[in-house]
Write a protein that holds these residues in place. Structure first.
Motif, mmCIF file in Angstrom:
data_model
loop_
_atom_site.group_PDB
_atom_site.id
_atom_site.type_symbol
_atom_site.label_atom_id
_atom_site.label_comp_id
_atom_site.label_asym_id
_atom_site.label_seq_id
_atom_site.Cartn_x
_atom_site.Cartn_y
_atom_site.Cartn_z
ATOM 1 N N ALA A 1 1.199 -1.047 0.094
ATOM 2 C CA ALA A 1 0.114 -0.111 -0.202
ATOM 3 C C ALA A 1 1.161 0.928 0.229
ATOM 4 N N ASN B 1 2.317 1.610 -3.637
ATOM 5 C CA ASN B 1 1.351 1.751 -4.563
ATOM 6 C C ASN B 1 0.332 2.946 -3.953
ATOM 7 N N PRO B 2 0.816 3.939 -3.509
ATOM 8 C CA PRO B 2 -1.072 5.250 -3.145
ATOM 9 C C PRO B 2 -1.500 5.812 -4.275
ATOM 10 N N ALA C 1 -3.259 3.748 -5.774
ATOM 11 C CA ALA C 1 -4.133 2.461 -5.910
ATOM 12 C C ALA C 1 -5.312 2.513 -5.171
ATOM 13 N N TRP C 2 -4.905 3.554 -4.496
ATOM 14 C CA TRP C 2 -6.078 3.401 -3.147
ATOM 15 C C TRP C 2 -7.221 3.649 -4.141
ATOM 16 N N TRP C 3 -8.882 3.014 -3.478
ATOM 17 C CA TRP C 3 -10.130 3.553 -4.394
ATOM 18 C C TRP C 3 -10.922 3.918 -3.182
ATOM 19 N N TYR D 1 -10.612 1.813 0.122
ATOM 20 C CA TYR D 1 -9.940 0.281 -0.341
ATOM 21 C C TYR D 1 -8.501 -0.171 -0.967
ATOM 22 N N HIS D 2 -7.869 -0.223 -0.606
ATOM 23 C CA HIS D 2 -6.747 -1.078 -1.790
ATOM 24 C C HIS D 2 -6.934 -2.697 -2.139
#
Length: 85
Positions: free
Chosen positions: A17, A20-21, A23-25, A66-67
């Protein structure tokens, strides 16, 4: 705000996480029954998530993130493991 990290979160999940910041939804809870939440994501899709580990008090209308790669859910000042149901 300080976040509590659930005991179900593995160090590799936190690493994924953090690396890959983007990629959070973000989304809003549209249904919650304790161990499962249905989220309306801001990109227009809906996802049902199964929360793994300690119960999290998540209310309908609450914002969350959500990741999907790290399988993490950030809501109610807690980060916990959540998998697509």
């Amino acid at each position: 705000m300080s976040r509590t990290i659930s005991s179900t979160v593995h160090p590799i999940q936190r690493c994924m996480a953090a690396s890959n910041p983007s990629a959070w939804w973000d989304g809003l809870v549209i249904e919650a029954d304790g161990s499962t939440v249905t989220v309306a994501l801001l990109n227009g899709t809906t996802v049902q998530l199964r929360i793994v580990g300690p119960a999290v008090a998540i209310a309908v209308g609450e914002p969350l993130a959500y990741h999907p790669v790290a399988e993490l859910l950030s809501a109610s000042a807690i980060i916990t493991t959540a998998r697509a149901a």
